[in-house]
Design an enzyme around this catalytic site. Sequence first.
Site, short mmCIF file in Angstrom:
data_model
loop_
_atom_site.label_atom_id
_atom_site.label_comp_id
_atom_site.label_asym_id
_atom_site.label_seq_id
_atom_site.Cartn_x
_atom_site.Cartn_y
_atom_site.Cartn_z
N ASP A 24 0.78 -1.22 0.00
CA ASP A 24 0.00 0.00 0.00
C ASP A 24 0.82 1.29 0.00
OD1 ASP A 24 0.83 -0.88 2.44
OD2 ASP A 24 -1.01 -0.40 3.50
N ASP A 27 -3.67 -15.29 12.35
CA ASP A 27 -3.84 -14.58 13.62
C ASP A 27 -5.30 -14.23 13.90
OD1 ASP A 27 -3.90 -12.60 11.57
OD2 ASP A 27 -3.46 -11.05 13.04
N1 LIG Z 1 7.11 -6.64 3.40
C1 LIG Z 1 6.00 -6.09 3.88
N2 LIG Z 1 5.98 -4.79 4.18
C2 LIG Z 1 4.85 -4.21 4.64
C3 LIG Z 1 3.65 -4.93 4.78
C4 LIG Z 1 3.70 -6.33 4.48
O1 LIG Z 1 2.70 -7.04 4.62
N3 LIG Z 1 4.89 -6.84 4.03
N4 LIG Z 1 2.51 -4.30 5.20
C5 LIG Z 1 2.47 -2.85 5.15
C6 LIG Z 1 1.40 -2.41 6.05
S1 LIG Z 1 -0.19 -2.37 5.45
C7 LIG Z 1 1.63 -2.03 7.29
S2 LIG Z 1 0.34 -1.56 8.27
C8 LIG Z 1 2.98 -1.94 7.82
C9 LIG Z 1 3.10 -2.57 9.16
O2 LIG Z 1 4.46 -2.63 9.48
P1 LIG Z 1 5.01 -2.02 10.78
O3 LIG Z 1 4.45 -0.66 10.99
O4 LIG Z 1 6.48 -2.11 10.76
O5 LIG Z 1 4.32 -2.99 11.84
P2 LIG Z 1 4.62 -4.51 12.17
O6 LIG Z 1 5.64 -5.08 11.22
O7 LIG Z 1 3.34 -5.22 12.30
O8 LIG Z 1 5.24 -4.44 13.60
C10 LIG Z 1 6.28 -3.54 13.87
C11 LIG Z 1 6.79 -3.71 15.26
O9 LIG Z 1 5.78 -3.48 16.24
C12 LIG Z 1 6.19 -4.14 17.41
N5 LIG Z 1 5.08 -4.23 18.36
C13 LIG Z 1 4.23 -5.25 18.58
N6 LIG Z 1 3.35 -4.94 19.54
C14 LIG Z 1 3.64 -3.68 19.96
C15 LIG Z 1 3.08 -2.79 20.92
O10 LIG Z 1 2.10 -3.08 21.58
N7 LIG Z 1 3.65 -1.56 21.04
C16 LIG Z 1 4.74 -1.19 20.30
N8 LIG Z 1 5.21 0.03 20.47
N9 LIG Z 1 5.29 -2.02 19.39
C17 LIG Z 1 4.74 -3.23 19.21
C18 LIG Z 1 6.72 -5.47 16.89
O11 LIG Z 1 7.64 -6.01 17.80
C19 LIG Z 1 7.36 -5.08 15.56
O12 LIG Z 1 8.75 -4.99 15.65
O13 LIG Z 1 3.90 -2.59 6.96
C20 LIG Z 1 3.78 -2.28 5.62
N10 LIG Z 1 4.90 -2.88 4.96
N1 LIG Z 2 -6.36 -10.31 11.64
C1 LIG Z 2 -5.71 -9.28 11.11
N2 LIG Z 2 -6.35 -8.47 10.26
C2 LIG Z 2 -5.70 -7.44 9.70
C3 LIG Z 2 -4.36 -7.15 10.01
C4 LIG Z 2 -3.70 -7.99 10.95
O1 LIG Z 2 -2.51 -7.80 11.28
N3 LIG Z 2 -4.40 -9.04 11.45
N4 LIG Z 2 -3.73 -6.08 9.40
C5 LIG Z 2 -4.55 -5.01 8.90
C6 LIG Z 2 -3.78 -4.14 8.00
S1 LIG Z 2 -2.44 -3.34 8.66
C7 LIG Z 2 -4.13 -3.93 6.71
S2 LIG Z 2 -3.27 -2.78 5.79
C8 LIG Z 2 -5.25 -4.66 6.09
C9 LIG Z 2 -4.91 -5.13 4.68
O2 LIG Z 2 -6.01 -5.59 4.05
P1 LIG Z 2 -5.93 -5.86 2.46
O3 LIG Z 2 -5.13 -4.82 1.81
O4 LIG Z 2 -7.33 -6.04 2.00
O5 LIG Z 2 -5.07 -7.18 2.33
P2 LIG Z 2 -5.53 -8.68 2.13
O6 LIG Z 2 -6.64 -9.03 3.07
O7 LIG Z 2 -4.30 -9.49 2.12
O8 LIG Z 2 -6.22 -8.73 0.69
C10 LIG Z 2 -5.67 -8.24 -0.47
C11 LIG Z 2 -6.20 -9.11 -1.59
O9 LIG Z 2 -6.17 -8.36 -2.79
C12 LIG Z 2 -5.84 -9.21 -3.85
N5 LIG Z 2 -5.33 -8.34 -4.92
C13 LIG Z 2 -4.07 -7.87 -5.09
N6 LIG Z 2 -4.01 -7.05 -6.16
C14 LIG Z 2 -5.27 -7.00 -6.68
C15 LIG Z 2 -5.84 -6.30 -7.79
O10 LIG Z 2 -5.17 -5.56 -8.48
N7 LIG Z 2 -7.16 -6.50 -8.02
C16 LIG Z 2 -7.92 -7.30 -7.22
N8 LIG Z 2 -9.23 -7.40 -7.48
N9 LIG Z 2 -7.40 -7.96 -6.16
C17 LIG Z 2 -6.10 -7.81 -5.89
C18 LIG Z 2 -4.82 -10.16 -3.25
O11 LIG Z 2 -4.77 -11.36 -3.99
C19 LIG Z 2 -5.35 -10.33 -1.83
O12 LIG Z 2 -6.12 -11.49 -1.69
O13 LIG Z 2 -5.59 -5.80 6.86
C20 LIG Z 2 -5.83 -5.49 8.21
N10 LIG Z 2 -6.37 -6.66 8.80
S1 SF4 Z 3 5.62 -3.91 -2.74
FE1 SF4 Z 3 5.41 -1.94 -1.70
S2 SF4 Z 3 7.50 -1.32 -1.05
FE2 SF4 Z 3 7.68 -2.97 -2.59
S3 SF4 Z 3 7.91 -1.89 -4.54
FE3 SF4 Z 3 5.71 -2.35 -4.31
S4 SF4 Z 3 4.85 -0.51 -3.33
FE4 SF4 Z 3 7.11 -0.41 -3.07
MO LIG Z 4 -1.62 -1.82 7.17
#
Ligand SMILES: Nc1nc2c(c(=O)[nH]1)N[C@H]1C(S)=C(S)[C@@H](COP(=O)(O)OP(=O)(O)OC[C@H]3O[C@@H](n4cnc5c(=O)[nH]c(N)nc54)[C@H](O)[C@@H]3O)O[C@H]1N2
Ligand SMILES: Nc1nc2c(c(=O)[nH]1)N[C@H]1C(S)=C(S)[C@@H](COP(=O)(O)OP(=O)(O)OC[C@H]3O[C@@H](n4cnc5c(=O)[nH]c(N)nc54)[C@H](O)[C@@H]3O)O[C@H]1N2
Ligand code: SF4
Ligand SMILES: [Mo]
Length: 737
Positions: A20, A695
């Site tokens: 994102d 989870d």
């Molecule tokens: N490769 C990769 N990159 C991503 C994503 C991905 O799915 N894959 N997702 C993207 C998205 S949507 C998001 S939201 C971000 C999330 O990515 P980040 O914002 O980095 O969050 P997390 O990796 O879930 O956790 C980060 C840290 O939070 C710590 N943590 C756990 N519980 C707590 C708490 O209660 N308090 C505090 N202060 N720290 C705590 C954990 O130990 C961990 O080191 O990453 C983004 N980047």
């Molecule tokens: N239980 C639990 N729930 C969470 C979280 C967690 O840590 N635990 N994290 C939260 C966070 S930080 C975030 S950001 C959200 C993320 O929520 P989402 O961004 O909705 O991520 P996903 O649920 O993995 O679903 C994304 C789906 O989009 C599909 N997709 C990818 N590209 C395309 C496209 O171009 N077109 C279409 N139609 N589909 C596509 C992929 O195959 C995948 O199945 O989830 C949240 N929900």
């Molecule tokens: S997956 Fe996310 S961090 Fe990696 S190139 Fe695409 S937008 Fe950038």
């Molecule tokens: Mo997120």
Amino acid sequence: MTTPHESNARSGYSICSICDIGCQFRTTARDGRVERVQAHDSPALAKNICYKGTAAPHIHNHADRLRVPLKRVGARGEDRWEEISYEQAMDEIAERLRGVIDRHGPEAFAVSTSGWNTQVTQGLDRRFMNLLGAPNWISGVSLCAGNTAAVNRLTYGWMPFPDIGSTNCVVLLGHNPRKHSWTPIYNQIEGARKRGAKTIVVDPRVSEQAERATIHLQIRAGTDAALLLGWTKVIIDEGLYDKDFVRDHCVGFKELCERVDEYPLERVAEITGVSAEQIAEAARMYANADGAVIPWTPITDQQLDSTSGIRLQSILRAITGNLDVVGGEMLSGPNPSYRTEAELHLHDAIPASQRAKQLGYEKHPVYTYRTAEMLKPHLERVWGEPWVDQVMGCHMANPSEVFRAMADGDPYPIKAFFVLGNNALLSYPNQHQIYRAMMNQDLIVAHEIFMTPTAMLADYVLPGDVFSERNHLADGWAWAARLSLNEQVADAPEEASSTFRFWTDLAHRMDLAEHFPWQTVEELIDYRLEPSGSTFDEFRASKFMDMPVPEFRKYRKKGFATPSGKVELASSILADLGFDPLPYHRPAPAPTAEYPYLVFSGVREDPFFQTGQRNIGVLRRRSPAPEFFVHPVDAARDGLEDGAWARLETEHGHVHAKVSVQDGMRPGHVRVPHGWWYPETRGSVDLAGAFVSSDAVLTIDTDELLDHEQGIPHFKGYPGRLVPCDPPEGMSSTTLG
Ligand SMILES: Nc1nc2c(c(=O)[nH]1)N[C@H]1C(S)=C(S)[C@@H](COP(=O)(O)OP(=O)(O)OC[C@H]3O[C@@H](n4cnc5c(=O)[nH]c(N)nc54)[C@H](O)[C@@H]3O)O[C@H]1N2
Ligand SMILES: Nc1nc2c(c(=O)[nH]1)N[C@H]1C(S)=C(S)[C@@H](COP(=O)(O)OP(=O)(O)OC[C@H]3O[C@@H](n4cnc5c(=O)[nH]c(N)nc54)[C@H](O)[C@@H]3O)O[C@H]1N2
Ligand code: SF4
Ligand SMILES: [Mo]
């Protein structure tokens, strides 16, 4: 001159939507298929691309890509399908949706999406729903940034964007950008470090960012709000706040002082497990920096006192004078050249009586229409936009309440569920309830690129396009005011649709054609660009990005978009809604002898985005199996061996993963990963193992574990225990790596 083998090559600017953060780079395709992505030497574009991004050709050309619309023929969830044409699918979906609405009303139709991966969905899905009178739209941003934006608006009417490029101090509450996780933010933080900026990392484990931090506070999970109450007290007691700003632009300072007096440092140290000296040192470092930022973090988006945790960050920004200044946090407002998603939504079209039926409106109103209605005149006054939508998701229904209504008809039935680019079964709390909810539907439509467990539960699965196959102009989520270009270079599968096509074609079948006049997505982009006097073709011919020059301290002209026109340290809206107007800490259930660990979800894995990419070989090989992280002392006590399988049990369920023993974990804590399922077991294991390691099986949403104001679930610190076990049934350890 082009040589023959080059003639079928096409390249253009892309905005990667695999995660994102939306990096912009160049993509090249040949014969309609993506061949490679490339960094670009412009300073505004991605200099380095994470390995999810470079895997785009593997993802976009994958053999498992859905190519033809599917209609369920077996029992729901049985994963048996017949292939049908797009036209037939759309005709049947429209007819069946009309049936549900006739029988139960438009509130019986719910949509879940996240918007960034489908890129153009969100303005049109809300538009479609609002014209029908359907208020129950939900999104993953309810757990990620969208809710932060809603809470920031309570304090000062907009969600600010950190100026990491010029700041002298970066505070990371858990947030852990890395080389392969939100790479551009990682680059910015590294850049700030090189300039000598201080970094403060608050994290129960020694994360990559913690390793490089000036100060690392190794906090007990789930206690961030308490820590920030401690910081606020230090900053006020030691007079480190910006007295002129507080006097001229804030209300509620006296009440705030009284509240933080309830949190002396000894108490905060006891709650957080961080020493009083360290808390004070970090607070001073933040307040004394000439320009400091607390970038958005998902950590406080997913806690029991989420609203307070986020409010405290907004309060700290304000009282330290970091709002709308260079090196601080910018309040950009919407891009004036581009009609916003919110404008496309047509929120005035849905009758107020239907808005009031939005689930969550009564009990957890801060992220619903109820609060949006209260802020509307103020947002219009300051930003010229009554229904501000930031981070692709606003004034939405409460997901937990939506799934309850779907499952039990309480307080009214929801019988049609559309899920677009979202793996809903695994992506909210309480997976058991989501499953029951989906099993109890009359109509489920999934718009997807792969057959996910969520899609397996649908009646119709529509193949989607991907970023290389569509045109788009992204608007920085209406958070930063940047516009950036995404160009089509490859061909989508013939029977695939964009979400633009999907909503437009459905609207035409539901007598809403006049409100969906655009024949193509480019026409829609032209409409959105009208205020600039330019068109999509003109934009792409002249530039790949548009970034208005930031203007700082705009509040001096129009005030803040709150009822008082000031920064509300005590929130009048929270008070009017019957909540505590001031932030507080609410403790989560503590570990017990039976469940001795504090479990937290998160720590994203480098090769995957959320629940995605487990089927992409080049990525899966980097991280073949899910992992629990535990401290060596805990592992030794519980007989847990590094690399062996274990079961994590709570009062509400259990999941499996391999043990990863890590010195950097805070003792007594265990990390459970998000989003695991096993695409390779499709056909042999129910829903491809969606309940084995996810989870969401553990994260529940009873009242005692929901944030009061927004109904956010608690993912950061709940009691559990770890037991060694065999690999989960039905899966050989070879397929799981
Ligand atoms: N490769 C990769 N990159 C991503 C994503 C991905 O799915 N894959 N997702 C993207 C998205 S949507 C998001 S939201 C971000 C999330 O990515 P980040 O914002 O980095 O969050 P997390 O990796 O879930 O956790 C980060 C840290 O939070 C710590 N943590 C756990 N519980 C707590 C708490 O209660 N308090 C505090 N202060 N720290 C705590 C954990 O130990 C961990 O080191 O990453 C983004 N980047
Ligand atoms: N239980 C639990 N729930 C969470 C979280 C967690 O840590 N635990 N994290 C939260 C966070 S930080 C975030 S950001 C959200 C993320 O929520 P989402 O961004 O909705 O991520 P996903 O649920 O993995 O679903 C994304 C789906 O989009 C599909 N997709 C990818 N590209 C395309 C496209 O171009 N077109 C279409 N139609 N589909 C596509 C992929 O195959 C995948 O199945 O989830 C949240 N929900
Ligand atoms: S997956 Fe996310 S961090 Fe990696 S190139 Fe695409 S937008 Fe950038
Ligand atoms: Mo997120």
